[in-house]
Enzyme design. Sequence first.
Site, short mmCIF file in Angstrom:
data_model
loop_
_atom_site.label_atom_id
_atom_site.label_comp_id
_atom_site.label_asym_id
_atom_site.label_seq_id
_atom_site.Cartn_x
_atom_site.Cartn_y
_atom_site.Cartn_z
N ASP A 1 119.62 -50.33 -70.68
CA ASP A 1 120.44 -49.33 -71.35
C ASP A 1 121.79 -49.90 -71.80
O ASP A 1 122.29 -50.89 -71.25
CB ASP A 1 120.74 -48.16 -70.40
CG ASP A 1 119.55 -47.25 -70.18
OD1 ASP A 1 118.44 -47.61 -70.61
OD2 ASP A 1 119.74 -46.18 -69.56
N ASP A 2 122.39 -49.21 -72.78
CA ASP A 2 123.81 -49.34 -73.15
C ASP A 2 124.14 -50.50 -74.08
O ASP A 2 125.31 -50.72 -74.39
CB ASP A 2 124.72 -49.42 -71.92
CG ASP A 2 124.66 -48.18 -71.06
OD1 ASP A 2 123.96 -47.23 -71.44
OD2 ASP A 2 125.28 -48.18 -69.97
N HIS B 1 127.13 -42.65 -75.76
CA HIS B 1 126.94 -42.41 -74.32
C HIS B 1 127.72 -41.21 -73.80
O HIS B 1 128.42 -41.28 -72.79
CB HIS B 1 127.33 -43.66 -73.53
CG HIS B 1 126.54 -43.85 -72.26
ND1 HIS B 1 126.86 -43.20 -71.09
CD2 HIS B 1 125.46 -44.62 -71.97
CE1 HIS B 1 126.01 -43.58 -70.14
NE2 HIS B 1 125.15 -44.43 -70.66
N HIS C 1 119.62 -44.05 -77.19
CA HIS C 1 120.43 -43.72 -76.01
C HIS C 1 121.71 -42.99 -76.41
O HIS C 1 122.70 -43.04 -75.69
CB HIS C 1 120.75 -45.00 -75.24
CG HIS C 1 121.17 -44.80 -73.82
ND1 HIS C 1 120.59 -43.87 -72.98
CD2 HIS C 1 122.13 -45.41 -73.07
CE1 HIS C 1 121.17 -43.92 -71.79
NE2 HIS C 1 122.11 -44.84 -71.83
N TYR D 1 123.16 -41.31 -68.29
CA TYR D 1 123.25 -40.94 -66.88
C TYR D 1 122.01 -40.21 -66.38
O TYR D 1 121.97 -39.82 -65.22
CB TYR D 1 124.49 -40.05 -66.59
CG TYR D 1 125.73 -40.46 -67.30
CD1 TYR D 1 126.44 -41.62 -66.91
CD2 TYR D 1 126.21 -39.74 -68.39
CE1 TYR D 1 127.58 -42.02 -67.60
CE2 TYR D 1 127.35 -40.14 -69.07
CZ TYR D 1 128.03 -41.28 -68.68
OH TYR D 1 129.15 -41.67 -69.36
N HIS E 1 120.66 -52.52 -67.08
CA HIS E 1 121.63 -52.39 -68.17
C HIS E 1 121.94 -53.76 -68.78
O HIS E 1 122.11 -54.74 -68.06
CB HIS E 1 122.93 -51.77 -67.64
CG HIS E 1 122.77 -50.36 -67.18
ND1 HIS E 1 122.24 -50.05 -65.94
CD2 HIS E 1 123.05 -49.17 -67.78
CE1 HIS E 1 122.21 -48.73 -65.80
NE2 HIS E 1 122.68 -48.18 -66.90
#
Length: 332
Positions: free
Chosen positions: A141-142, A196, A192, A234, A287
């Site tokens: 992720d991210d 965020h 995603h 999250y 991540h």
Amino acid sequence: MIDRNGRCVQRTGFTSPHVDEIAARLREYEDLAPVVVESTNGSLDGRLMAAGLRVHRADPRLLPERPLFGSVPAEVLARTGLDGGDGLVPLERHRGTQTGREDQLALQTTESATTDRRLRAAGQLLRHGPRDRHEVALTFDDGPLPPYTDHILDILGRYGIPATFFCLGIHTAGFAEHLVRMREQGHALGNHTWSHPFLPELSRAQAAEQIERTAEAVAEASGGGAPRLFRPPYGARTPEMLSRLPAFGVTTVLWDVAPDDWAMRTADDIARDVLAEVRPGSVVLLHDGGGDRAPTVAALPRLIEGLLARGYTFVRADAMVDGAAQSPAGAV
């Protein structure tokens, strides 16, 4: 940036490739007030904290109404910090953006359980794949965020295994070559959101902007189609928010193994926890962006080799979604 007298002394636009430069500039003013972020940009605070800055979160009750897309003006956030910070939440590196809201997240997750089950039964949500298949899905992720994404792609290429990258729209223009490389190496790309955000705080229209803009940006930057997979930042969700997601043409992908690599843990801890928790069909949350991901990079070969030694096959999350649809009894 504003001075002690409330005068604006500098305006700096935020672009993803230049966060390190912004952090260095902010350090020059650290004695004036804390750095203040709000939860429509959860991709920023981790990188600022990794740079050693004090970061505080301003919740909606302290701020004017948000625009349809993005944050309230930066000057508003700066003045909120200068005014003394009453009500600001000091973020802790090992707790992240949601410092102080863990109980709220847990309650919302519990309240969403019935909706989770309904969407899983309809093939619109994946927490894990069939438990009767010795498969595991690695997800990141991210990102993308150099140099960590580069190193992760190198490692995955060396072992010849696929993964799934849930990308932030805010990074796509600056790091488009990474999305192209992901696609060319055979990895799946997921949505995603743009920046965020904490989705339960957003209106239906604000959430739609985050999701739809990211879908378009990922498709354009990667040269592929719009992502069919979506992961809420999250894992934050409410029954109402979850029920909206299928309308975007996506399957929501959660996870059942999370070594909390975002929390500045060691490579040994990350690899140990993954190897201890993986079961057949597991989806592993890692991540490649949002902060210093060197420990994740260091842990990756160890956990890959450990899982290979146990006979696991690595699959993309979309393949796991398809597998769960074909054998629903094994996906419960």
